[in-house]
Motif scaffolding. Sequence first.
Motif, mmCIF file in Angstrom:
data_model
loop_
_atom_site.group_PDB
_atom_site.id
_atom_site.type_symbol
_atom_site.label_atom_id
_atom_site.label_comp_id
_atom_site.label_asym_id
_atom_site.label_seq_id
_atom_site.Cartn_x
_atom_site.Cartn_y
_atom_site.Cartn_z
ATOM 1 N N TYR A 27 0.827 -1.212 0.000
ATOM 2 C CA TYR A 27 0.000 0.000 0.000
ATOM 3 C C TYR A 27 0.861 1.261 0.000
ATOM 4 C CZ TYR A 27 -4.552 -2.240 0.459
ATOM 5 O OH TYR A 27 -5.705 -2.956 0.220
ATOM 6 N N LEU A 28 1.898 1.288 0.813
ATOM 7 C CA LEU A 28 2.775 2.460 0.842
ATOM 8 C C LEU A 28 3.441 2.673 -0.510
ATOM 9 C CD1 LEU A 28 4.408 1.949 4.353
ATOM 10 C CD2 LEU A 28 2.616 3.598 3.739
ATOM 11 N N PHE A 29 3.908 1.589 -1.099
ATOM 12 C CA PHE A 29 4.525 1.662 -2.423
ATOM 13 C C PHE A 29 3.520 2.167 -3.450
ATOM 14 C CE2 PHE A 29 5.793 -0.653 -6.409
ATOM 15 C CZ PHE A 29 6.949 0.070 -6.660
ATOM 16 N N ALA A 30 2.287 1.665 -3.387
ATOM 17 C CA ALA A 30 1.245 2.084 -4.333
ATOM 18 C C ALA A 30 0.950 3.573 -4.200
ATOM 19 C CB ALA A 30 -0.031 1.274 -4.113
ATOM 20 N N VAL A 31 0.858 4.071 -2.978
ATOM 21 C CA VAL A 31 0.605 5.506 -2.785
ATOM 22 C C VAL A 31 1.748 6.322 -3.381
ATOM 23 C CG1 VAL A 31 0.315 7.373 -1.090
ATOM 24 C CG2 VAL A 31 -0.856 5.180 -0.749
ATOM 25 N N SER A 32 2.987 5.873 -3.168
ATOM 26 C CA SER A 32 4.123 6.622 -3.705
ATOM 27 C C SER A 32 4.148 6.605 -5.226
ATOM 28 C CB SER A 32 5.451 6.104 -3.143
ATOM 29 O OG SER A 32 5.783 4.848 -3.672
ATOM 30 N N VAL A 33 3.766 5.491 -5.828
ATOM 31 C CA VAL A 33 3.751 5.377 -7.289
ATOM 32 C C VAL A 33 2.630 6.232 -7.877
ATOM 33 C CG1 VAL A 33 3.261 3.780 -9.202
ATOM 34 C CG2 VAL A 33 4.846 3.108 -7.400
ATOM 35 N N LEU A 34 1.473 6.221 -7.233
ATOM 36 C CA LEU A 34 0.308 6.908 -7.774
ATOM 37 C C LEU A 34 0.305 8.416 -7.540
ATOM 38 C CD1 LEU A 34 -2.409 4.285 -6.794
ATOM 39 C CD2 LEU A 34 -1.566 4.787 -9.105
ATOM 40 N N SER A 35 1.005 8.887 -6.530
ATOM 41 C CA SER A 35 1.009 10.332 -6.266
ATOM 42 C C SER A 35 2.133 10.994 -7.061
ATOM 43 C CB SER A 35 1.169 10.616 -4.774
ATOM 44 O OG SER A 35 2.380 10.114 -4.297
ATOM 45 N N GLU A 36 1.809 12.095 -7.675
ATOM 46 C CA GLU A 36 2.799 12.805 -8.486
ATOM 47 C C GLU A 36 3.618 13.784 -7.660
ATOM 48 O OE1 GLU A 36 1.226 14.366 -12.137
ATOM 49 O OE2 GLU A 36 0.019 12.572 -12.457
ATOM 50 N N SER A 37 3.171 14.074 -6.456
ATOM 51 C CA SER A 37 3.917 14.944 -5.554
ATOM 52 C C SER A 37 3.646 14.497 -4.129
ATOM 53 C CB SER A 37 3.487 16.404 -5.734
ATOM 54 O OG SER A 37 2.215 16.621 -5.163
ATOM 55 N N PRO A 38 4.512 14.873 -3.196
ATOM 56 C CA PRO A 38 4.318 14.435 -1.807
ATOM 57 C C PRO A 38 3.011 14.917 -1.177
ATOM 58 C CG PRO A 38 6.523 15.307 -2.122
ATOM 59 C CD PRO A 38 5.765 15.585 -3.380
ATOM 60 N N THR A 39 2.458 15.990 -1.694
ATOM 61 C CA THR A 39 1.228 16.519 -1.105
ATOM 62 C C THR A 39 -0.034 16.074 -1.841
ATOM 63 O OG1 THR A 39 1.425 18.540 -2.425
ATOM 64 C CG2 THR A 39 2.393 18.556 -0.200
ATOM 65 N N GLU A 40 0.121 15.422 -2.976
ATOM 66 C CA GLU A 40 -1.040 14.980 -3.746
ATOM 67 C C GLU A 40 -1.703 13.785 -3.072
ATOM 68 O OE1 GLU A 40 -2.296 13.146 -8.075
ATOM 69 O OE2 GLU A 40 -0.229 13.740 -7.732
ATOM 70 N N ARG A 41 -2.999 13.877 -2.907
ATOM 71 C CA ARG A 41 -3.757 12.780 -2.305
ATOM 72 C C ARG A 41 -4.109 11.756 -3.370
ATOM 73 N NH1 ARG A 41 -5.153 12.909 2.698
ATOM 74 N NH2 ARG A 41 -4.898 14.818 3.872
ATOM 75 N N VAL A 42 -4.046 10.500 -2.980
ATOM 76 C CA VAL A 42 -4.409 9.382 -3.844
ATOM 77 C C VAL A 42 -5.755 8.871 -3.355
ATOM 78 C CG1 VAL A 42 -3.774 7.055 -4.569
ATOM 79 C CG2 VAL A 42 -1.994 8.793 -4.251
ATOM 80 N N SER A 43 -6.684 8.698 -4.269
ATOM 81 C CA SER A 43 -8.009 8.223 -3.867
ATOM 82 C C SER A 43 -7.963 6.741 -3.542
ATOM 83 C CB SER A 43 -9.031 8.489 -4.971
ATOM 84 O OG SER A 43 -8.856 7.582 -6.039
#
Length: 155
Positions: A27-43
């Motif tokens: 899950y952590l890896f997926a959030v990092s891959v899906l977010s384009e910036s550190p502040t962007e939220r992933v749905s």
Amino acid sequence: MSSESQTGSASSLTPSVSDIERSAGRYLFAVSVLSESPTERVSTGELQEFLNVTPASVTEMVSKLDERGLVDYEKYQGVTLTDRGDALATEVGWRFCVVSTFFESVLDTTLDEETAFDIGFLLPKNGVFRLRSQVDGACLALCPEVDGGGEQCAP
């Protein structure tokens, strides 16, 4: 909702992949891959699709990760990584990259992403370093790079 501000032990300040379970690492890896910036939220929907899991599984896991201070989860707003979560996602990404690169460049074999993730997650850190020492050049553009130049994988 994040509990990142809670005080913790020294080990919680410098998190290690050995501190989390494989599913949390995914899950952590997926959030990092899906977010384009550190502040962007992933749905949660994006996570569900990327990980091929049920909506209930996503909600349960991101809630647990939020309680542990690894993500900031707000219902209907999505997920971002905390500093601790980002550090773990970076290490998981590095491990995934090294394993993928090793198998492709040294063994001339391409692993599916889940297998590469599992091997990288389960290997002790010194084992990943040993694989990395066998690889010439930069990783396959999958790795969080130290200097952004693609010359070195981040441990």
